[in-house]
Scaffold this motif. Structure first.
Motif, PDB file in Angstrom:
ATOM      1  N   MET A  81      40.736-122.778  34.946  1.00  0.00           N
ATOM      2  CA  MET A  81      39.705-122.136  34.130  1.00  0.00           C
ATOM      3  C   MET A  81      39.503-120.715  34.620  1.00  0.00           C
ATOM      4  O   MET A  81      39.712-120.411  35.785  1.00  0.00           O
ATOM      5  CB  MET A  81      38.390-122.915  34.200  1.00  0.00           C
ATOM      6  CG  MET A  81      38.412-124.183  33.367  1.00  0.00           C
ATOM      7  SD  MET A  81      36.873-125.117  33.464  1.00  0.00           S
ATOM      8  CE  MET A  81      35.721-123.995  32.719  1.00  0.00           C
ATOM      9  N   SER A  93      32.296-115.100  34.041  1.00  0.00           N
ATOM     10  CA  SER A  93      31.073-115.666  33.483  1.00  0.00           C
ATOM     11  C   SER A  93      30.810-115.052  32.115  1.00  0.00           C
ATOM     12  O   SER A  93      30.053-115.574  31.323  1.00  0.00           O
ATOM     13  CB  SER A  93      29.893-115.380  34.422  1.00  0.00           C
ATOM     14  OG  SER A  93      29.850-114.002  34.693  1.00  0.00           O
ATOM     15  N   GLU A 116      31.638-113.746  28.249  1.00  0.00           N
ATOM     16  CA  GLU A 116      32.104-114.536  27.132  1.00  0.00           C
ATOM     17  C   GLU A 116      33.623-114.655  27.167  1.00  0.00           C
ATOM     18  O   GLU A 116      34.330-113.715  27.495  1.00  0.00           O
ATOM     19  CB  GLU A 116      31.663-113.883  25.820  1.00  0.00           C
ATOM     20  CG  GLU A 116      31.571-114.866  24.674  1.00  0.00           C
ATOM     21  CD  GLU A 116      30.995-114.200  23.440  1.00  0.00           C
ATOM     22  OE1 GLU A 116      31.047-114.818  22.369  1.00  0.00           O
ATOM     23  OE2 GLU A 116      30.508-113.063  23.566  1.00  0.00           O
ATOM     24  N   GLN A 152      40.508-124.159  26.987  1.00  0.00           N
ATOM     25  CA  GLN A 152      40.725-124.637  28.353  1.00  0.00           C
ATOM     26  C   GLN A 152      40.621-126.155  28.382  1.00  0.00           C
ATOM     27  O   GLN A 152      39.699-126.724  27.814  1.00  0.00           O
ATOM     28  CB  GLN A 152      39.688-124.018  29.300  1.00  0.00           C
ATOM     29  CG  GLN A 152      39.534-122.516  29.122  1.00  0.00           C
ATOM     30  CD  GLN A 152      38.663-121.867  30.187  1.00  0.00           C
ATOM     31  OE1 GLN A 152      39.157-121.342  31.162  1.00  0.00           O
ATOM     32  NE2 GLN A 152      37.359-121.915  29.985  1.00  0.00           N
ATOM     33  N   ASP A 162      38.661-133.240  35.449  1.00  0.00           N
ATOM     34  CA  ASP A 162      37.420-133.186  36.218  1.00  0.00           C
ATOM     35  C   ASP A 162      37.598-134.014  37.478  1.00  0.00           C
ATOM     36  O   ASP A 162      37.500-135.243  37.455  1.00  0.00           O
ATOM     37  CB  ASP A 162      36.273-133.731  35.367  1.00  0.00           C
ATOM     38  CG  ASP A 162      34.962-133.667  36.117  1.00  0.00           C
ATOM     39  OD1 ASP A 162      34.925-133.036  37.199  1.00  0.00           O
ATOM     40  OD2 ASP A 162      33.982-134.260  35.632  1.00  0.00           O
ATOM     41  N   LYS A 199      44.059-129.013  21.293  1.00  0.00           N
ATOM     42  CA  LYS A 199      43.291-127.776  21.437  1.00  0.00           C
ATOM     43  C   LYS A 199      44.041-126.587  20.839  1.00  0.00           C
ATOM     44  O   LYS A 199      43.433-125.693  20.253  1.00  0.00           O
ATOM     45  CB  LYS A 199      43.078-127.578  22.932  1.00  0.00           C
ATOM     46  CG  LYS A 199      41.858-126.857  23.452  1.00  0.00           C
ATOM     47  CD  LYS A 199      40.526-127.293  23.069  1.00  0.00           C
ATOM     48  CE  LYS A 199      39.436-126.583  23.841  1.00  0.00           C
ATOM     49  NZ  LYS A 199      38.183-127.361  23.773  1.00  0.00           N
ATOM     50  N   GLY A 244      35.908-124.576  18.954  1.00  0.00           N
ATOM     51  CA  GLY A 244      35.243-125.145  20.138  1.00  0.00           C
ATOM     52  C   GLY A 244      35.598-124.374  21.384  1.00  0.00           C
ATOM     53  O   GLY A 244      36.757-124.277  21.755  1.00  0.00           O
ATOM     54  N   GLN A 245      34.617-123.806  22.015  1.00  0.00           N
ATOM     55  CA  GLN A 245      34.843-122.985  23.191  1.00  0.00           C
ATOM     56  C   GLN A 245      34.740-123.776  24.496  1.00  0.00           C
ATOM     57  O   GLN A 245      35.247-123.366  25.522  1.00  0.00           O
ATOM     58  CB  GLN A 245      33.816-121.847  23.231  1.00  0.00           C
ATOM     59  CG  GLN A 245      34.082-120.754  22.231  1.00  0.00           C
ATOM     60  CD  GLN A 245      35.253-119.878  22.627  1.00  0.00           C
ATOM     61  OE1 GLN A 245      36.389-120.326  22.708  1.00  0.00           O
ATOM     62  NE2 GLN A 245      34.976-118.626  22.898  1.00  0.00           N
ATOM     63  N   GLU A 246      34.035-124.896  24.431  1.00  0.00           N
ATOM     64  CA  GLU A 246      33.832-125.640  25.672  1.00  0.00           C
ATOM     65  C   GLU A 246      35.163-126.228  26.155  1.00  0.00           C
ATOM     66  O   GLU A 246      36.013-126.614  25.370  1.00  0.00           O
ATOM     67  CB  GLU A 246      32.843-126.800  25.486  1.00  0.00           C
ATOM     68  CG  GLU A 246      31.989-126.744  24.253  1.00  0.00           C
ATOM     69  CD  GLU A 246      32.781-126.991  22.992  1.00  0.00           C
ATOM     70  OE1 GLU A 246      33.396-128.073  22.901  1.00  0.00           O
ATOM     71  OE2 GLU A 246      32.806-126.120  22.108  1.00  0.00           O
ATOM     72  N   ALA A 247      35.301-126.286  27.461  1.00  0.00           N
ATOM     73  CA  ALA A 247      36.529-126.816  28.049  1.00  0.00           C
ATOM     74  C   ALA A 247      36.634-128.309  27.781  1.00  0.00           C
ATOM     75  O   ALA A 247      35.645-129.036  27.822  1.00  0.00           O
ATOM     76  CB  ALA A 247      36.536-126.555  29.547  1.00  0.00           C
ATOM     77  N   GLY A 248      37.840-128.748  27.458  1.00  0.00           N
ATOM     78  CA  GLY A 248      38.081-130.177  27.310  1.00  0.00           C
ATOM     79  C   GLY A 248      38.222-130.817  28.677  1.00  0.00           C
ATOM     80  O   GLY A 248      38.824-130.237  29.570  1.00  0.00           O
ATOM     81  N   LEU A 249      37.663-131.980  28.832  1.00  0.00           N
ATOM     82  CA  LEU A 249      37.674-132.617  30.145  1.00  0.00           C
ATOM     83  C   LEU A 249      38.391-133.962  30.115  1.00  0.00           C
ATOM     84  O   LEU A 249      38.183-134.773  29.219  1.00  0.00           O
ATOM     85  CB  LEU A 249      36.247-132.861  30.637  1.00  0.00           C
ATOM     86  CG  LEU A 249      35.469-131.666  31.163  1.00  0.00           C
ATOM     87  CD1 LEU A 249      34.120-132.117  31.707  1.00  0.00           C
ATOM     88  CD2 LEU A 249      36.264-130.951  32.242  1.00  0.00           C
TER      89      LEU A 249
END
Lengths: 340, 340
Positions: free
Chosen positions: B146, B150, B152, B159, B163, B306, B312-317
């Motif tokens: 990642m 911080s 944008e 990403q 985890d 992805k 969708g901006q949030e990282a896939g986990l």
DNA sequence: TTCACGAATGAAACCGGTTACATTAACCAT
DNA sequence: ATGGTTAATGTAACCGGTTTCATTCGTGAA
């Protein structure tokens, strides 16, 4: 949006033809002009479109590789060798996993054919006819497989294979000299060309020594298939007298090892075990596996070479050799006896 | 020589425009015509040129993947998942092996950028800036990495990561409950983003339990590096009191295993050992390796998803969990004592 | 009957490069 | 001065598709 050669030409104040020539290093452009063009290209962060170039030149600068199973370390090493050799020549690599399925493989061939300069088919599951047909689309290199045809080969077909004979006869001799009198070969899928080569090599070597050979066929060439085969071997060893097992490849050998252990058999105490490919990293198996080694990586490099220089009709050969480690031992029946 | 859409059009007695429409399923062509065109296409064994199509439509129908090491089973599984998911959508896959070398990786990015719709960078060794720069060429999906930024994120960056926290804290708790009081972590290369995540997770989990953690860094993430680390751990275990080792990945764990054994240490008798990735086939290690498992294949599939749906901006986990097998055991100092 | 409209098809531009051929200019020999 | 070479650059065709726009034709409404 994308920066094309026309924007570069405009920025440098020349025609697209001159820009193209300047960038591709044609001698027919004067140095001062070339410098201007190159500067403009750098300033605009210009990257020529391979697509457009390919369309007109007819050469795409990449080759396609089709494997039966990316996950298998043998093909992984093969792929690594191929990619390294091609990448060094700035050639791209398109991959496809056929999953050992001929239809899928054929679809991949069609799909790739219009965007590669050549195809490398590793352990192809296609029929000879299908392979010849593929040849009419693009030059093809077969790896780990040869056509049966005795007729003349298609001009655009190359072949690179591993010569299993030296390694497998050495394995048989090795086991024989350790006093083993009944060998079992755990084969891979029946369609596999290399499986047949191994069967032939083993049969030859065994009959030369007057040793019986038991062949056990499986449908897949993975750990699980080896495991069930291992259990069966263990169950029948008492009857048929098998004391040494040779497996189609190392993964299956590991499966056999697991199967034998589940049945309470010790390796190499009760049975000796020989793998093939030398695909396991040092210490990955316990005990370290005696195996018929050959470099899949070298095979990949050879395939790369063959697809780049199509000259030469003879098949490229990568030799094998027996690598003796700890999974083979003197047969129990033979222990204490004088060495033959 | 090649059969183009013009030959098909001619054979069917229509214009190229109609031929194109008929073949691509446009509704604006009458059925009788469509049939004629299709028949002609089949008769001529016509395969449309992806190059030409890409040039005009702007979409190539393939994606590029860059891996640090094709040979590593983790990336192999990742690649297999990615290829399967993309292949199902009839999307091609271009691969490149960066050899963990940033320059090479950058060259591959440039090279591929003009012939793919998107790039997947697995465990990229590029700097954040370089990655952002790549974003301006093509949409990028980072796997197992990642950005630190911080600010944008670039709009065309996705990403997907593993985890490591749940699995690694479970590993620490597991070892702690077995009575181990000094852990050593054998790390991978310092640049590795995932290595840092693992260090963080372990440090957190250990300090939560008040356990000391020794971190041993290496330069590569392979068997050999693990082996030398294993030897060193064995040599110093007497002084520092280490009784359990956690390794960056399974390959290194196997190396550590080999190194410990060479130094006369038994696993799990003398030391417990935990790997990471669960990349080893059943029975491949002896004893079976306790490991922090996660599906590299699932990560590959997620990356494929992805890159196809950039929303969708949030990282896939992809979560991790501890898989307890036979390489971890109650600490010697703790044996016979009541379970904590 | 005439006109408007829509459906089916064709002509041609276009994507971004390369390259055959034309053009221009400079130079040298006559 | 004039004509012939040659070196440097420009113009335009081309690779094989897709797509916009124009054209043709048949049909129904006025």
């Amino acid at each position: 949006m994308a920066t094309t050669i026309r924007s570069v030409a405009a920025a440098a104040g020349v025609s697209v033809a001159t820009a193209s020539r300047a960038l591709s290093g044609s001698p027919a452009v004067v140095d001062s002009t070339r410098r201007r063009v190159i500067q403009a290209a750098i300033a605009l962060d210009y990257t020529p479109s391979r697509l457009a170039r390919s369309l007109v030149t007819g050469s795409t600068g990449n080759v396609g590789v089709i494997l039966p199973d990316i996950t298998n370390p043998f093909y992984t090493s093969f792929l690594a060798g191929l990619e390294a050799a091609l990448g060094a020549q700035d050639i791209g690599v398109l991959i496809g996993d056929s999953g050992e399925n001929p239809d899928r493989e054929n679809r991949l061939v069609r799909r790739m054919s219009t965007q590669v300069d050549g195809l490398v088919l590793a352990s192809s599951r296609l029929s000879d006819e299908q392979i010849v047909a593929a040849t009419s689309r693009r030059p093809v290199v077969l790896a780990n497989r040869m056509l049966e045809t005795s007729e003349e080969l298609p001009k655009r077909l190359g072949q690179v294979v591993i010569d299993v004979h030296p390694g497998f006869t050495a394995a048989v001799n090795h086991l024989s000299s350790l006093g083993h009198r009944q060998l079992t070969y755990v084969d891979g899928p029946a369609q596999s060309w290399s499986g047949r080569q191994k069967r032939i090599a083993l049969t030859l070597a065994c009959s030369a020594l007057g040793l019986p050979l038991r062949i056990r066929s499986t449908t897949r060439a993975d750990f699980g298939a080896g495991r069930t085969a291992g259990r069966q071997v263990a169950a029948e060893a008492a009857q048929d007298g098998t004391t040494a097992v040779i497996a189609f490849n190392d993964q299956m050998a590991l499966g056999v090892l697991a199967g034998l252990r589940e049945a309470g058999k010790d390796v190499p105490g009760d049975l000796s075990l020989v793998g093939c490919d030398d695909s396991l990293e040092d210490g990955l198996a316990w005990p370290a596996l005696t195996t018929v080694g050959s470099s899949a990586r070298a095979l990949g490099e050879l395939a790369a070479h063959k697809i780049l220089n199509p000259m030469g009709q003879e098949a490229g050969l990568i030799p094998t050799a027996l690598i003796v480690r700890d999974s083979t031992e003197r047969a129990r029946s033979d222990r204490g006896a004088p060495v033959a």
